[in-house]
Design a protein around this motif. Structure first.
Motif, PDB file in Angstrom:
ATOM      1  N   SER A 156     -36.547 -37.080  -9.749  1.00  0.00           N
ATOM      2  CA  SER A 156     -35.466 -36.142  -9.282  1.00  0.00           C
ATOM      3  C   SER A 156     -34.010 -36.343 -10.197  1.00  0.00           C
ATOM      4  O   SER A 156     -33.600 -35.598 -10.690  1.00  0.00           O
ATOM      5  CB  SER A 156     -35.095 -36.253  -7.751  1.00  0.00           C
ATOM      6  N   LEU A 157     -34.077 -37.586 -10.308  1.00  0.00           N
ATOM      7  CA  LEU A 157     -32.714 -38.122 -10.946  1.00  0.00           C
ATOM      8  C   LEU A 157     -32.960 -37.726 -12.704  1.00  0.00           C
ATOM      9  O   LEU A 157     -32.032 -36.935 -13.095  1.00  0.00           O
ATOM     10  CB  LEU A 157     -32.471 -39.674 -11.161  1.00  0.00           C
ATOM     11  N   LEU A 158     -34.304 -37.991 -13.239  1.00  0.00           N
ATOM     12  CA  LEU A 158     -34.416 -37.390 -14.804  1.00  0.00           C
ATOM     13  C   LEU A 158     -34.371 -35.979 -14.700  1.00  0.00           C
ATOM     14  O   LEU A 158     -34.008 -35.402 -15.591  1.00  0.00           O
ATOM     15  CB  LEU A 158     -35.947 -37.943 -14.993  1.00  0.00           C
ATOM     16  N   ASP A 159     -34.748 -35.199 -13.888  1.00  0.00           N
ATOM     17  CA  ASP A 159     -35.073 -33.969 -13.638  1.00  0.00           C
ATOM     18  C   ASP A 159     -33.401 -33.354 -13.679  1.00  0.00           C
ATOM     19  O   ASP A 159     -33.179 -32.238 -14.272  1.00  0.00           O
ATOM     20  CB  ASP A 159     -35.651 -33.363 -12.616  1.00  0.00           C
ATOM     21  N   CYS A 160     -32.658 -33.944 -12.698  1.00  0.00           N
ATOM     22  CA  CYS A 160     -31.317 -33.449 -12.859  1.00  0.00           C
ATOM     23  C   CYS A 160     -30.591 -33.708 -14.050  1.00  0.00           C
ATOM     24  O   CYS A 160     -29.530 -32.988 -14.171  1.00  0.00           O
ATOM     25  CB  CYS A 160     -30.751 -34.388 -11.543  1.00  0.00           C
ATOM     26  N   CYS A 161     -30.830 -34.716 -14.611  1.00  0.00           N
ATOM     27  CA  CYS A 161     -30.311 -35.200 -15.951  1.00  0.00           C
ATOM     28  C   CYS A 161     -30.348 -33.804 -16.912  1.00  0.00           C
ATOM     29  O   CYS A 161     -29.702 -33.213 -17.534  1.00  0.00           O
ATOM     30  CB  CYS A 161     -30.872 -36.397 -16.521  1.00  0.00           C
ATOM     31  N   ALA A 162     -31.959 -33.725 -16.877  1.00  0.00           N
ATOM     32  CA  ALA A 162     -32.253 -32.271 -17.721  1.00  0.00           C
ATOM     33  C   ALA A 162     -31.617 -30.953 -17.399  1.00  0.00           C
ATOM     34  O   ALA A 162     -31.016 -30.119 -18.138  1.00  0.00           O
ATOM     35  CB  ALA A 162     -33.538 -32.018 -17.903  1.00  0.00           C
ATOM     36  N   LEU A 163     -31.276 -30.942 -15.852  1.00  0.00           N
ATOM     37  CA  LEU A 163     -30.723 -29.432 -15.217  1.00  0.00           C
ATOM     38  C   LEU A 163     -29.193 -29.571 -15.759  1.00  0.00           C
ATOM     39  O   LEU A 163     -28.471 -28.558 -16.082  1.00  0.00           O
ATOM     40  CB  LEU A 163     -31.174 -29.309 -14.101  1.00  0.00           C
ATOM     41  N   ILE A 164     -28.538 -30.760 -15.631  1.00  0.00           N
ATOM     42  CA  ILE A 164     -27.095 -30.929 -16.119  1.00  0.00           C
ATOM     43  C   ILE A 164     -27.074 -30.521 -17.699  1.00  0.00           C
ATOM     44  O   ILE A 164     -26.046 -29.752 -17.936  1.00  0.00           O
ATOM     45  CB  ILE A 164     -26.516 -32.479 -15.949  1.00  0.00           C
ATOM     46  N   PHE A 165     -27.978 -31.105 -18.582  1.00  0.00           N
ATOM     47  CA  PHE A 165     -27.792 -30.707 -19.967  1.00  0.00           C
ATOM     48  C   PHE A 165     -27.861 -29.339 -20.261  1.00  0.00           C
ATOM     49  O   PHE A 165     -27.430 -28.698 -20.934  1.00  0.00           O
ATOM     50  CB  PHE A 165     -28.647 -31.482 -20.767  1.00  0.00           C
ATOM     51  N   LEU A 166     -29.021 -28.691 -19.420  1.00  0.00           N
ATOM     52  CA  LEU A 166     -29.352 -27.434 -19.638  1.00  0.00           C
ATOM     53  C   LEU A 166     -27.943 -26.323 -19.104  1.00  0.00           C
ATOM     54  O   LEU A 166     -27.613 -25.283 -19.645  1.00  0.00           O
ATOM     55  CB  LEU A 166     -30.384 -26.804 -18.719  1.00  0.00           C
ATOM     56  N   SER A 167     -27.349 -26.902 -17.981  1.00  0.00           N
ATOM     57  CA  SER A 167     -26.214 -26.193 -17.747  1.00  0.00           C
ATOM     58  C   SER A 167     -25.080 -26.357 -18.536  1.00  0.00           C
ATOM     59  O   SER A 167     -24.373 -25.287 -18.889  1.00  0.00           O
ATOM     60  CB  SER A 167     -25.769 -26.757 -16.154  1.00  0.00           C
ATOM     61  N   VAL A 168     -24.687 -27.177 -19.098  1.00  0.00           N
ATOM     62  CA  VAL A 168     -24.007 -27.186 -20.177  1.00  0.00           C
ATOM     63  C   VAL A 168     -24.140 -26.517 -21.449  1.00  0.00           C
ATOM     64  O   VAL A 168     -23.123 -26.093 -22.006  1.00  0.00           O
ATOM     65  CB  VAL A 168     -23.549 -28.897 -20.494  1.00  0.00           C
ATOM     66  N   TYR A 169     -25.580 -26.476 -21.752  1.00  0.00           N
ATOM     67  CA  TYR A 169     -26.090 -25.581 -22.819  1.00  0.00           C
ATOM     68  C   TYR A 169     -25.836 -24.162 -22.501  1.00  0.00           C
ATOM     69  O   TYR A 169     -25.269 -23.413 -23.399  1.00  0.00           O
ATOM     70  CB  TYR A 169     -27.377 -25.862 -23.123  1.00  0.00           C
TER      71      TYR A 169
END
Length: 137
Positions: A9-22
């Motif tokens: 969940s933590l790794l997926d959340c990191c990816a989703l944070i980067f995606l939101s910033v993108y």
């Protein structure tokens, strides 16, 4: 098992944070006329399904591991992502459509949605980090 759920969940959340910033950067580029609407929408639409899948997998994992509070916190966002993807009108390019993105203030609403998701994913990041560190592993 709990530690694996929270690490994923933590790794997926990191990816989703980067995606939101993108999403925010790409939408702000469109707002400032650095890129055209078609290019912006094609860039964003290819990341809608990975975002949907990533968030839904975490939500289902939290349900299966019986973390009710965090599951109920994630459920509205996962439901919104699914609803937004399903309700794309026929003939549109995707969730982000270049012919409609400037009409009816959709650019502002997409930007606001990306900002809200960024805040939500940052909150979830620290919740997963805290919950994972308290696992009796």
């Amino acid at each position: 098992m709990e530690a694996v759920v929270f690490v994923f969940s933590l790794l997926d959340c990191c990816a989703l944070i980067f995606l939101s910033v993108y999403f925010i950067i790409t939408l702000s580029d469109l707002e400032c006329d650095y890129i055209n609407a078609r290019s912006c929408c094609s860039k964003l639409n290819k990341w809608v399904i990975p975002e949907l899948i990533g968030h839904t997998i975490v939500t289902v994992l939290l349900l299966m591991s019986l973390h009710w509070f965090i599951f109920l916190l994630n459920l509205p966002v996962a439901t919104w992502n699914i609803y937004r993807y399903i309700m794309v009108p026929s003939g549109n390019m995707g969730v982000f459509d270049p012919t409609e993105i400037h009409n009816r203030g959709q650019l502002k609403s997409h930007m606001k949605e990306a900002m809200i998701k960024l805040g939500f994913h940052l909150l979830c990041f620290f919740m997963y980090l805290y919950s994972g560190s308290n696992c009796p592993c």
